[in-house]
Every structure is written in structure tokens, then in C-alpha cells.
Design an enzyme around this catalytic site. Sequence first.
Site, PDB file in Angstrom:
ATOM      1  N   TYR A  51       0.849  -1.201   0.000  1.00 40.64           N
ATOM      2  CA  TYR A  51       0.000   0.000   0.000  1.00 40.64           C
ATOM      3  C   TYR A  51       0.876   1.239   0.000  1.00 40.64           C
ATOM      4  CZ  TYR A  51      -5.017  -0.156   0.022  1.00 40.64           C
ATOM      5  OH  TYR A  51      -6.310  -0.215  -0.390  1.00 40.64           O
ATOM      6  N   GLU A  53      -0.451   4.823  -0.703  1.00 37.58           N
ATOM      7  CA  GLU A  53      -1.192   6.053  -1.029  1.00 37.58           C
ATOM      8  C   GLU A  53      -0.303   7.269  -0.818  1.00 37.58           C
ATOM      9  OE1 GLU A  53      -5.341   6.559   0.514  1.00 37.58           O
ATOM     10  OE2 GLU A  53      -5.320   4.389   0.146  1.00 37.58           O
ATOM     11  N   ASP A 197      -5.390  13.477 -25.478  1.00 38.49           N
ATOM     12  CA  ASP A 197      -5.399  12.062 -25.095  1.00 38.49           C
ATOM     13  C   ASP A 197      -4.639  11.316 -26.193  1.00 38.49           C
ATOM     14  OD1 ASP A 197      -5.933   9.391 -24.724  1.00 38.49           O
ATOM     15  OD2 ASP A 197      -8.042   9.680 -24.210  1.00 38.49           O
ATOM     16  N   THR A 223      -2.392   5.950 -22.151  1.00 36.42           N
ATOM     17  CA  THR A 223      -2.282   4.622 -21.552  1.00 36.42           C
ATOM     18  C   THR A 223      -0.907   4.070 -21.909  1.00 36.42           C
ATOM     19  OG1 THR A 223      -3.273   3.583 -23.497  1.00 36.42           O
ATOM     20  CG2 THR A 223      -4.753   4.108 -21.667  1.00 36.42           C
ATOM     21  N   LYS A 226      -1.031   0.232 -25.272  1.00 35.02           N
ATOM     22  CA  LYS A 226      -1.393   0.153 -26.697  1.00 35.02           C
ATOM     23  C   LYS A 226      -0.095   0.138 -27.517  1.00 35.02           C
ATOM     24  CE  LYS A 226      -5.981   2.129 -25.968  1.00 35.02           C
ATOM     25  NZ  LYS A 226      -5.982   2.826 -24.654  1.00 35.02           N
ATOM     26  N   ARG A 232      -1.071  -2.797 -18.644  1.00 33.30           N
ATOM     27  CA  ARG A 232      -2.366  -2.109 -18.749  1.00 33.30           C
ATOM     28  C   ARG A 232      -2.417  -0.993 -17.712  1.00 33.30           C
ATOM     29  NH1 ARG A 232      -6.665  -3.144 -21.535  1.00 33.30           N
ATOM     30  NH2 ARG A 232      -5.433  -4.818 -22.431  1.00 33.30           N
TER      31      ARG A 232
HETATM   32  N1  DSN Z   1     -11.080   0.666 -25.699  1.00 32.92           N
HETATM   33  C1  DSN Z   1      -9.919   1.231 -26.332  1.00 32.92           C
HETATM   34  C2  DSN Z   1      -9.962   1.044 -27.808  1.00 32.92           C
HETATM   35  O1  DSN Z   1     -10.348  -0.025 -28.238  1.00 32.92           O
HETATM   36  O2  DSN Z   1      -9.613   1.936 -28.554  1.00 32.92           O
HETATM   37  C3  DSN Z   1      -9.698   2.611 -25.959  1.00 32.92           C
HETATM   38  O3  DSN Z   1      -9.710   2.737 -24.585  1.00 32.92           O
END
Ligand code: DSN
Length: 414
Positions: A51, A53, A197, A223, A226, A232
Site C-alpha cells: 500500500y 497512497e 489524449d 495509456t 497500446k 495495462r
Molecule cells: N477501448 C480502447 C480502444 O479499443 O480503442 C480505448 O480505450
Amino acid sequence: MGVLEHSDPELWQVISREQRRQQDTIGLIAAENHASRAVLEAMASVLTDKYAEGYPQHRYYGGCSEVDVAEELARERAKRLFHAEYANVQPHSGTQANMAAYFVLLQPGSGFMAMKLDHGGHLTHGSLVSFSGKLYRFIPYGVDRETELLDYDEVERIAREHRPKLILAGASAYSRVIDFERFRHIADLVGARLLVDMAHIAGLVAAGMHPSPVPHADIVSSTTHKTLRGPRGGFLLSTAEFASRLDDAVCPEAQGGPLMHIIAAKAVCFGEAMKPEFVSYQQAVLDNARLLASELQRGGLRVVSGGTDNHLLLVDLRDLGITGKAAEEALEAAGIVANRNAIPFDPRPPRVTSGIRFGTPAVTSRGFGPDEMTRIAQLIIKVVTNIGDDKTYKEVRQEVEDLCSRFPVPGLSD
Ligand code: DSN
């Protein structure tokens, strides 16, 4: 896996079957990738037990000396990789990253502009089914009906008319370069803040293959899983101006305890993205996407906006008289995994759609190159022009399995 196999065989079998599924199918979901074994090891570490925080050196728990080092490494590497003044690596996901950015830049009821979902935007960019559309007043912009490209003049016109507090640039299904400098100019004209984003294109940005939003945006959300090929999760970048407000917005306003094992894996991912081979990987992602788009076009399919500049492409299925749902299901039966996706001005509802989205990050991580992409395009065409024909699905499935057997999934094999 040695222990789990015996202590919880039911769950172990689920994981084993999923490994098999990933190995035996061609994954073309544009938002997915295969993390390296190093990233997986960090995720599967005892750091999950801790933990923490708060932030490094300012925690609400004792015993944080080692996780502090992990988080500092992740923050410093993120800043170095993207040339940013500030990084927060705690967001559990892109949604939490966007939530924290909104907490800083908007008040409940504030108006903000973002791209419509069916033009390539994201649920957290103002959709009424997301907190972003319930808490704030969504002002949509989109692409031009003819060119299917972002219409910056129209974005400017809407901004002048509505004078939003915030303009959000970024997309989850837009295959062209986004002009962040132009967005900054429009935001400045109306006194709005600019949030970018970059979740989908983060890996391309890191490798210098898409213009970076960092010099132009007030805040950048992203994120790590990707094109960036990490665990993730989410992260935020900004100028020093927003550092302390963003820290508070992530924890405690949006989240509680950070996922220290994931943060450690983010550090690994940012480290990997600084290596020269990451640049070659991103170049291959782009080359594969361009080739897939051109081969599909050569086979008679219509690619939205006529092609791609990034890792993904959208196919309009209306000329074939089939839906995105039907194409997705047929392709999956044949071992090719993609997702139905709205196309701009889609007449069909989101669960059906008229399009399908393909992306190349995951197959490129497996080592697929031009020969494989050309063949995949032919297999896709064979399936979508023979919807309902089980014999076709079976033939393609066999070829897909043969192809996949030559390209082990990284993370399991490296
Ligand atoms: N769900 C993702 C996508 O497929 O583009 C984006 O968060």
C-alpha cells in the site's frame, strides 16, 4: 505457472486457454499489444502487496522505500521519454487519467469540446454513458463528410461559437496525423485549455513517428498498453504549472492506493521505449498498417479517409452489404480478431456498426512483416466476402494457425 496449476487448476486452465487463443489467432485489435516478458515479470511481482497512497517520500504508509524508487524511476523515465516537465504514473487506466485531467481543468457543468464517438473519439471524451458526459457539457466536433479528415476550420468555428473551457484532441479510431499545434492555436483563440489524449499513438510519439502533443498541450493523458507495449494502465504528462493539482486529482480525488506492481512495469516499459529497437518496432507498426490498408483497398474494400498515417485503419463495409458485427464474428470464426467500429456518420447503432477497425501493434510485436500482412489482407477479404460460409472460415482458420505457429507471442516466449 507451476504453483497455480495445482493450487487453482480451474483458473489456471482459463489462463492456459487464453495463452493458446493468443498464440493461435491473429490479433488486430488496434488498442491491444503483447507486453515483453520483462514487463510481465514486473507486473507479477510482490510489489502488488504494497500500500502506498500518496507520492514518493510523501506516503500515508510506512515501508515504502523500495516502491518509492520504482515510482521515481517510472516518473523520471516518462518525463525523459516524452520531454515533459511533469509525469504522474499512478492512473489505473486511461479513463482515470482523463478523469483527473478533467478534475483539474473543468468544474461540473463546464463545457468542453471533443471528437464525436462515431467519428473516432472515445467514451471518456463526453459520451453520455460515461462520467465525462454526465458531469460536463459535451460540445462535439468531428470529421468532414467528404474527406473523413478532421476539419480544423469547423473545429475553430465551433470553438468560437461555444467558447469551451477545454478542447480535447485525441482519438481511438482516427487513422490520420492530428495537428496538435493547430488545436493549440484554436484553444488560444477562445481562451480554452488544451488536453490531448494520446493513448493510441503514445508509442509512435515516443519513437518520433507522430508529432508530439507535449509542447502544445496543457495536459497529456495516455495509456501504457497500446502502441507503447507496456502494462495495462494510464499516465499523465504536463507542464510544471499543473503538477501539484494533477497529483491531488489522481490521488486522492480519483483513486486510492496506486498499483505499485503496474507502476514498476510502466518503468520497464518506458525504459524499453528508449531503446533503438523500439524505433524500428514503431516503424514496422506503421509499415504494416499502410500495407494492410493498401492491400485491402487493392482487394476492393473501402478504407475510411483513403488510408492511414498511424497504427490503425477503419474499413467501411456498407458496399459489401454487411455490418461490423457480422464481419467481426465471421473473422473471429476464422481466427482473425478485430472489433466492429462506427465509421463517420454511421447509420447503424454502436453495437452493430458499418465498420471494422484493424490495428498492427500486436502482430508487429510477434514479428509479422510485409509477406504476412499481404496474406492477412487476402484472408480478411476472403472471409468478409463469404459471410456465413463455414467452409471458408475453416480453410482460413487452418491457414491462420499455420501462420501463427511461426510467430510465438512475445512475453510467453522471449
Ligand atoms: N477501448 C480502447 C480502444 O479499443 O480503442 C480505448 O480505450
